[in-house]
Scaffold this motif. Sequence first.
Motif, PDB file in Angstrom:
ATOM      1  N   ASN A  10      49.328  53.534  33.875  1.00  0.00           N
ATOM      2  CA  ASN A  10      50.230  52.748  33.108  1.00  0.00           C
ATOM      3  C   ASN A  10      50.216  51.160  33.728  1.00  0.00           C
ATOM      4  O   ASN A  10      50.494  51.040  34.677  1.00  0.00           O
ATOM      5  N   VAL A  11      49.390  50.405  33.018  1.00  0.00           N
ATOM      6  CA  VAL A  11      49.042  49.079  33.445  1.00  0.00           C
ATOM      7  C   VAL A  11      50.051  48.046  32.985  1.00  0.00           C
ATOM      8  O   VAL A  11      49.873  47.070  33.029  1.00  0.00           O
ATOM      9  N   CYS A  39      50.216  48.863  27.456  1.00  0.00           N
ATOM     10  CA  CYS A  39      48.817  49.370  27.767  1.00  0.00           C
ATOM     11  C   CYS A  39      48.802  50.386  28.490  1.00  0.00           C
ATOM     12  O   CYS A  39      49.437  50.358  29.589  1.00  0.00           O
ATOM     13  N   LEU A  40      47.957  51.257  28.413  1.00  0.00           N
ATOM     14  CA  LEU A  40      47.445  52.241  29.228  1.00  0.00           C
ATOM     15  C   LEU A  40      45.986  52.287  29.438  1.00  0.00           C
ATOM     16  O   LEU A  40      45.134  51.889  28.419  1.00  0.00           O
ATOM     17  N   TYR A  95      32.454  42.165  36.792  1.00  0.00           N
ATOM     18  CA  TYR A  95      31.495  42.257  35.820  1.00  0.00           C
ATOM     19  C   TYR A  95      30.964  43.800  35.586  1.00  0.00           C
ATOM     20  O   TYR A  95      30.021  44.247  36.152  1.00  0.00           O
ATOM     21  N   PRO A  96      31.755  44.721  34.764  1.00  0.00           N
ATOM     22  CA  PRO A  96      32.820  44.296  33.808  1.00  0.00           C
ATOM     23  C   PRO A  96      34.301  44.258  34.616  1.00  0.00           C
ATOM     24  O   PRO A  96      34.376  44.748  35.850  1.00  0.00           O
ATOM     25  N   ASN A  97      35.087  43.870  34.056  1.00  0.00           N
ATOM     26  CA  ASN A  97      36.360  43.708  34.709  1.00  0.00           C
ATOM     27  C   ASN A  97      37.371  45.076  34.741  1.00  0.00           C
ATOM     28  O   ASN A  97      37.134  45.740  33.694  1.00  0.00           O
ATOM     29  N   ASN A  98      38.245  45.198  35.808  1.00  0.00           N
ATOM     30  CA  ASN A  98      38.949  46.139  35.857  1.00  0.00           C
ATOM     31  C   ASN A  98      40.355  45.335  36.093  1.00  0.00           C
ATOM     32  O   ASN A  98      40.532  44.471  36.738  1.00  0.00           O
ATOM     33  N   PRO A  99      41.353  45.866  35.278  1.00  0.00           N
ATOM     34  CA  PRO A  99      41.721  46.978  34.143  1.00  0.00           C
ATOM     35  C   PRO A  99      41.104  46.728  32.772  1.00  0.00           C
ATOM     36  O   PRO A  99      41.727  47.596  31.886  1.00  0.00           O
ATOM     37  N   THR A 100      40.616  45.824  32.318  1.00  0.00           N
ATOM     38  CA  THR A 100      40.392  45.444  31.075  1.00  0.00           C
ATOM     39  C   THR A 100      39.130  46.063  30.349  1.00  0.00           C
ATOM     40  O   THR A 100      39.034  46.326  29.201  1.00  0.00           O
ATOM     41  N   GLY A 101      38.137  46.119  31.309  1.00  0.00           N
ATOM     42  CA  GLY A 101      36.967  46.784  30.845  1.00  0.00           C
ATOM     43  C   GLY A 101      36.042  45.637  30.127  1.00  0.00           C
ATOM     44  O   GLY A 101      34.683  46.005  29.675  1.00  0.00           O
TER      45      GLY A 101
END
Length: 376
Positions: free
Chosen positions: A342-343, A353-354, A167-173
């Motif tokens: 680079n995810v 996505c990067l 909260y918040p999430n990694n790797p999305t934010g």
Amino acid sequence: MTSTNSTVQTLIRGIIRDDVQALSAYHVPDASGFLKLDAMENPYRLPAEIQQKLAQRMAQVDLNRYPVPSYAGLKTALSQHFGVPAEYDVVLGNGSDELIAILSIACARPGAKVLAPIPGFVMYAMSAKLSGLEFVGIPLNADLTLDTPAMLAAIREHRPAITYLAYPNNPTGTLFDEAEMEEIIRAVGDSGIVVVDEAYQPFAQRTFMSRLPEFPNLVVMRTVSKLGLAGVRLGYMSAASELLQEFDKVRPPYNVNVLTEAAVLCLLENAEVFEQQAADLRAQRQQLSIQLAALRGVTVYPSSANFLLVKFTDSEGKAGQSPSFADQVFTKLVERKILVKNVGKMHDLLHSCLRITVSTAEENTVLLKALQQILE
């Protein structure tokens, strides 16, 4: 030499767990000489005045002595500064990674499972597997929000010992919906713990820490890394005292070194500096998001962290397959000595996505100019 190698390989096959042999070590690329935008670090160095205060404090540390294993002074300072509820204690770790390992070890009963949304922080799954726990990942929705019905169904089916919600999430934010998180915490009930990982709390400015008294099964975990102290490696978590006592039993007795303890105590006395840096990075996040979204073929996802998840599509609006268009952008950034993450291979939802760390205005400008050249 060949005989020695053969013997070592025999040893490995005989004594190392098969699942460990199948793993790859956590890879951290060499960033020497690069503009480093891959690890969600605070780009600001300490002001000279605070450097001097820190140097004086560190010079007084008794390096010949073990740390006092209770860490009472450090725990009190962290609790007071970061809003841990009264009468709640904290357990300290060598970064969040060690806290996740402590939770995994403590909960590793035969057949126990760990549940988390995916894509998410890789250490949830890795630590679970290393402790002999089964990891169950529930994909996020296409817009990177929680698939709450799927999470609730998985909780009913698997009865996880540990459920992670970043909260918040990694790797999305992504900052997950608070009401949906509450629903998940209540659904888990007394069959497991729910760990709300607030590593990026300085940038989200939202927290479940104050709500610990509402939920007996809630654990709130944080780190000082993203605030600007990644190098000292300190994480902390709070929960009901009875739970913390059990977790503390598997914590190594001297897991936080005396230099880390002294540094954090000193720097918390100057916390307003880090709070201002976090505010600056929040402002830079908004500006960088707007500027990136204006580039051709670029989609920027909403972020409440100190990084942005960015999708790249080619001139025909296609992300490509393998290699993706983002792979090409990543390679060209590396050629320009700019390192991002680079995810794309982590999960299908992250294809092309990067993940880009938000930095200073100057460094963000360097990144933007490079991307403009690449995309033209």
